[in-house]
Design a protein around this motif. Structure first.
Motif, PDB file in Angstrom:
ATOM      1  N   LEU A 105      -8.942  -6.998  -3.917  1.00  0.00           N
ATOM      2  CA  LEU A 105      -7.635  -6.358  -4.028  1.00  0.00           C
ATOM      3  C   LEU A 105      -7.088  -6.018  -2.648  1.00  0.00           C
ATOM      4  N   TRP A 106      -7.949  -5.498  -1.777  1.00  0.00           N
ATOM      5  CA  TRP A 106      -7.523  -5.188  -0.403  1.00  0.00           C
ATOM      6  C   TRP A 106      -7.038  -6.446   0.309  1.00  0.00           C
ATOM      7  N   LEU A 107      -7.756  -7.550   0.156  1.00  0.00           N
ATOM      8  CA  LEU A 107      -7.360  -8.808   0.796  1.00  0.00           C
ATOM      9  C   LEU A 107      -5.977  -9.253   0.329  1.00  0.00           C
ATOM     10  N   ILE A 108      -5.755  -9.203  -0.992  1.00  0.00           N
ATOM     11  CA  ILE A 108      -4.482  -9.662  -1.548  1.00  0.00           C
ATOM     12  C   ILE A 108      -3.333  -8.772  -1.089  1.00  0.00           C
ATOM     13  N   VAL A 109      -3.528  -7.471  -1.158  1.00  0.00           N
ATOM     14  CA  VAL A 109      -2.468  -6.535  -0.766  1.00  0.00           C
ATOM     15  C   VAL A 109      -2.152  -6.666   0.715  1.00  0.00           C
ATOM     16  N   ARG A 110      -3.188  -6.732   1.517  1.00  0.00           N
ATOM     17  CA  ARG A 110      -2.981  -6.711   2.968  1.00  0.00           C
ATOM     18  C   ARG A 110      -2.435  -8.029   3.511  1.00  0.00           C
ATOM     19  N   PHE A 111      -2.911  -9.160   2.994  1.00  0.00           N
ATOM     20  CA  PHE A 111      -2.565 -10.441   3.607  1.00  0.00           C
ATOM     21  C   PHE A 111      -1.635 -11.301   2.754  1.00  0.00           C
ATOM     22  N   PHE A 112      -1.640 -11.121   1.436  1.00  0.00           N
ATOM     23  CA  PHE A 112      -0.751 -11.899   0.580  1.00  0.00           C
ATOM     24  C   PHE A 112       0.591 -11.191   0.405  1.00  0.00           C
ATOM     25  N   HIS A 113       0.546  -9.858   0.353  1.00  0.00           N
ATOM     26  CA  HIS A 113       1.782  -9.079   0.226  1.00  0.00           C
ATOM     27  C   HIS A 113       2.231  -8.470   1.552  1.00  0.00           C
ATOM     28  N   ASN A 114       1.379  -8.553   2.548  1.00  0.00           N
ATOM     29  CA  ASN A 114       1.686  -7.956   3.859  1.00  0.00           C
ATOM     30  C   ASN A 114       2.068  -6.477   3.713  1.00  0.00           C
ATOM     31  N   GLN A 115       1.330  -5.789   2.856  1.00  0.00           N
ATOM     32  CA  GLN A 115       1.586  -4.376   2.570  1.00  0.00           C
ATOM     33  C   GLN A 115       0.443  -3.531   3.123  1.00  0.00           C
ATOM     34  N   LYS A 116       0.767  -2.410   3.718  1.00  0.00           N
ATOM     35  CA  LYS A 116      -0.277  -1.495   4.162  1.00  0.00           C
ATOM     36  C   LYS A 116      -1.018  -0.958   2.944  1.00  0.00           C
ATOM     37  N   PHE A 117      -2.338  -0.903   3.056  1.00  0.00           N
ATOM     38  CA  PHE A 117      -3.130  -0.474   1.907  1.00  0.00           C
ATOM     39  C   PHE A 117      -2.823   0.974   1.529  1.00  0.00           C
ATOM     40  N   LYS A 118      -2.471   1.785   2.511  1.00  0.00           N
ATOM     41  CA  LYS A 118      -2.125   3.181   2.222  1.00  0.00           C
ATOM     42  C   LYS A 118      -0.921   3.269   1.292  1.00  0.00           C
ATOM     43  N   ASP A 119      -0.017   2.293   1.409  1.00  0.00           N
ATOM     44  CA  ASP A 119       1.177   2.306   0.568  1.00  0.00           C
ATOM     45  C   ASP A 119       0.865   1.940  -0.877  1.00  0.00           C
ATOM     46  N   LEU A 120      -0.334   1.480  -1.145  1.00  0.00           N
ATOM     47  CA  LEU A 120      -0.780   1.294  -2.524  1.00  0.00           C
ATOM     48  C   LEU A 120      -1.405   2.577  -3.061  1.00  0.00           C
ATOM     49  N   LEU A 121      -1.688   3.510  -2.167  1.00  0.00           N
ATOM     50  CA  LEU A 121      -2.402   4.731  -2.528  1.00  0.00           C
ATOM     51  C   LEU A 121      -1.491   5.937  -2.730  1.00  0.00           C
ATOM     52  N   THR A 122      -0.526   6.133  -1.835  1.00  0.00           N
ATOM     53  CA  THR A 122       0.204   7.394  -1.861  1.00  0.00           C
ATOM     54  C   THR A 122       1.501   7.315  -1.072  1.00  0.00           C
ATOM     55  N   THR A 123       2.431   8.207  -1.428  1.00  0.00           N
ATOM     56  CA  THR A 123       3.662   8.349  -0.651  1.00  0.00           C
ATOM     57  C   THR A 123       3.489   9.334   0.502  1.00  0.00           C
ATOM     58  N   ARG A 124       2.379  10.072   0.501  1.00  0.00           N
ATOM     59  CA  ARG A 124       2.164  11.075   1.537  1.00  0.00           C
ATOM     60  C   ARG A 124       1.773  10.416   2.863  1.00  0.00           C
ATOM     61  N   LYS A 125       1.982  11.122   3.949  1.00  0.00           N
ATOM     62  CA  LYS A 125       1.688  10.563   5.267  1.00  0.00           C
ATOM     63  C   LYS A 125       0.214  10.221   5.403  1.00  0.00           C
ATOM     64  N   THR A 130     -14.212   3.188  -9.934  1.00  0.00           N
ATOM     65  CA  THR A 130     -13.019   3.798 -10.516  1.00  0.00           C
ATOM     66  C   THR A 130     -11.803   3.635  -9.608  1.00  0.00           C
ATOM     67  N   SER A 131     -12.012   3.623  -8.301  1.00  0.00           N
ATOM     68  CA  SER A 131     -10.894   3.395  -7.382  1.00  0.00           C
ATOM     69  C   SER A 131     -10.315   2.002  -7.579  1.00  0.00           C
ATOM     70  N   PHE A 132     -11.188   1.018  -7.807  1.00  0.00           N
ATOM     71  CA  PHE A 132     -10.683  -0.325  -8.076  1.00  0.00           C
ATOM     72  C   PHE A 132      -9.802  -0.330  -9.314  1.00  0.00           C
ATOM     73  N   GLU A 133     -10.262   0.302 -10.388  1.00  0.00           N
ATOM     74  CA  GLU A 133      -9.477   0.314 -11.619  1.00  0.00           C
ATOM     75  C   GLU A 133      -8.142   1.029 -11.417  1.00  0.00           C
ATOM     76  N   GLU A 134      -8.170   2.133 -10.683  1.00  0.00           N
ATOM     77  CA  GLU A 134      -6.917   2.850 -10.424  1.00  0.00           C
ATOM     78  C   GLU A 134      -5.973   2.030  -9.556  1.00  0.00           C
ATOM     79  N   LEU A 135      -6.483   1.418  -8.501  1.00  0.00           N
ATOM     80  CA  LEU A 135      -5.649   0.638  -7.602  1.00  0.00           C
ATOM     81  C   LEU A 135      -5.129  -0.630  -8.272  1.00  0.00           C
ATOM     82  N   TYR A 136      -5.915  -1.203  -9.174  1.00  0.00           N
ATOM     83  CA  TYR A 136      -5.507  -2.417  -9.868  1.00  0.00           C
ATOM     84  C   TYR A 136      -4.433  -2.114 -10.910  1.00  0.00           C
ATOM     85  N   PHE A 137      -4.644  -1.063 -11.706  1.00  0.00           N
ATOM     86  CA  PHE A 137      -3.714  -0.752 -12.790  1.00  0.00           C
ATOM     87  C   PHE A 137      -2.608   0.194 -12.332  1.00  0.00           C
ATOM     88  N   ARG A 138      -2.966   1.418 -11.931  1.00  0.00           N
ATOM     89  CA  ARG A 138      -1.958   2.399 -11.538  1.00  0.00           C
ATOM     90  C   ARG A 138      -1.348   2.096 -10.182  1.00  0.00           C
TER      91      ARG A 138
END
Length: 314
Positions: free
Chosen positions: A84-104, A161-169
Motif C-alpha cells: 500500500l505504501w508503494l502504491i500511494v507513494r509512487f503510483f499516486h505520488n501522494q505523501k503517506f501522511k496525507d493518507l493518515l491525517t489532516t493534522r500537521k 490493523t493499520s493496513f486494514e484502516e489505511l486500505y479501507f478508511r
C-alpha cells in the motif's frame, strides 16, 4: 487542508489509478500469505500427512504451533501494508501522511485514546462475564507461550490493523470520495466492504450471517471516526486495541485468532442481543465520548456533505 478525503488531490487521483492501485495492493497482500501456506504444506509433508485438506481452515490453523500460525497470518498484512505504501507513494505520488491525517503531524495521543477506550471496555466486560459465568471459561495462561504471543501481538497486530484502516478508511475512502465528490458513498461502501472482508471468518460459519451486522457495524463505526475526526488516528488505535486485547485476553476454537490467550471461551456462541447490543448501544456511546473529547461538530456535512476539490482538478 482540513478535508481528509480531499487530501487525495495532493497526488494523482484519476479514477483508473484507484482501480489499478486497489487491485495491485490486494495482490501484494495475497502474496503475503505464501509463507503461511508454504509452512503448513512443509509441516504436512514432513509429517507424512494428506494434502487434500490443506485448504481447509481447521487444517491451516491446526497444523503449526499457534504462535507461529499467529505470526504468519499477520505477516500477510504487513506485506500488504508495504505494498500500500508503494502504491500511494509512487503510483499516486501522494505523501503517506496525507493518507493518515489532516493534522500537521500524526497524533499519537488520539491513537492511544482509541486504543484505550476499547481496550478498557473489553477487559472490564470479560472480567465481569468471567465472574458471572465462570463455567464458560478455562484458565489457559502458560507464561512461556503467552510471552511469545505478547511480543508477536504488540509488534504485528498494530501493523495488521493499520493496513486494514489505511486500505479501507484511507485508500478506498479517499479514492471514492474524490471520484464521486461526496462523503456518504465512501462511508457506505467501505463499511459494507470491510464487513464482507470478514465473510470467510470461522465466526460466520459458527454463528451465521447475522454476525455480519457486527462486522459491517464496526465498519461504520470506524468510518464515522475517520470522517468526523478528519484522520485515521482514532480508528487505527481502536482497531489495534480491539484485536490485540482480544488476542491476549480470550479466544475460542471458532474464532479467526486462535491464540495462547489467558482465557479460553468454551461456551457456544449466541446470536441476537450479543450481536446487536454493541452496534446499537456500545458503538454510539464510543462516538459520543469521542465527540465530547474532540469537539466534533457539523455531523451532517461531515458524513453526508460534498467533497470540495481544488480548482486544479485533474
Amino acid at each position: 487542508m482540513k478535508d481528509y478525503i480531499a487530501l487525495a488531490t495532493k497526488g494523482y487521483y484519476e479514477w483508473w489509478r484507484y482501480l489499478v492501485g486497489a487491485f495491485l495492493i490486494f495482490i501484494i497482500w495475497q502474496i503475503g500469505t505464501i509463507p503461511f501456506v508454504a509452512a503448513v504444506m512443509y509441516k504436512i509433508a514432513t509429517d507424512g500427512g494428506d494434502f487434500s485438506n490443506v485448504g481447509n481452515y481447521e487444517t491451516l490453523m491446526g497444523t503449526l504451533d499457534s504462535n507461529l500460525t499467529f505470526f504468519l497470518m499477520l505477516l500477510s498484512f504487513v506485506i500488504g501494508l508495504f505494498g500500500l505504501w508503494l502504491i500511494v507513494r509512487f503510483f499516486h505520488n501522494q505523501k503517506f501522511k496525507d493518507l493518515l491525517t489532516t493534522r500537521k503531524k500524526f497524533d499519537w495521543k488520539r491513537v492511544f485514546f482509541g486504543f484505550s477506550i476499547v481496550g478498557f471496555f473489553i477487559t472490564v466486560m470479560t472480567i465481569i462475564d468471567y465472574n458471572i459465568n465462570p463455567d464458560d471459561y478455562l484458565w489457559n495462561l502458560k507464561w512461556d507461550q503467552f510471552f511469545i504471543l505478547a511480543i508477536i501481538g504488540i509488534v504485528m497486530v498494530p501493523l495488521q490493523t493499520s493496513f486494514e484502516e489505511l486500505y479501507f478508511r484511507g485508500y478506498f475512502m479517499q479514492g471514492l470520495g474524490v471520484i464521486f465528490k461526496n462523503r456518504w458513498l465512501p462511508l457506505l461502501v467501505t463499511s459494507v466492504g470491510f464487513g464482507l472482508l470478514h465473510l470467510g471468518n470461522p465466526e460466520v460459519g459458527k454463528v451465521g450471517n447475522v454476525i455480519m451486522v457486527s462486522y459491517i457495524g464496526t465498519g461504520f463505526l470506524l468510518g464515522i471516526m475517520a470522517l468526523m475526526d478528519e484522520g485515521l488516528e482514532l480508528s487505527i488505535g481502536y482497531h489495534a486495541g480491539n484485536n490485540l486485547i482480544t488476542a491476549l485476553l480470550v479466544t475460542a476454537d471458532w474464532t479467526a485468532f486462535q491464540t495462547e490467550s489467558i482465557l479460553l471461551y468454551t461456551a457456544e456462541p449466541s446470536i441476537g442481543l450479543d450481536v446487536l447490543t454493541p452496534v446499537l448501544v456500545i458503538y454510539p456511546i464510543y462516538l459520543l465520548i469521542m465527540a465530547k473529547v474532540y469537539k466534533w461538530k457539523n455531523w451532517k456535512s461531515k458524513l453526508f456533505g460534498k467533497v470540495e476539490l481544488p480548482d486544479n482538478e485533474l
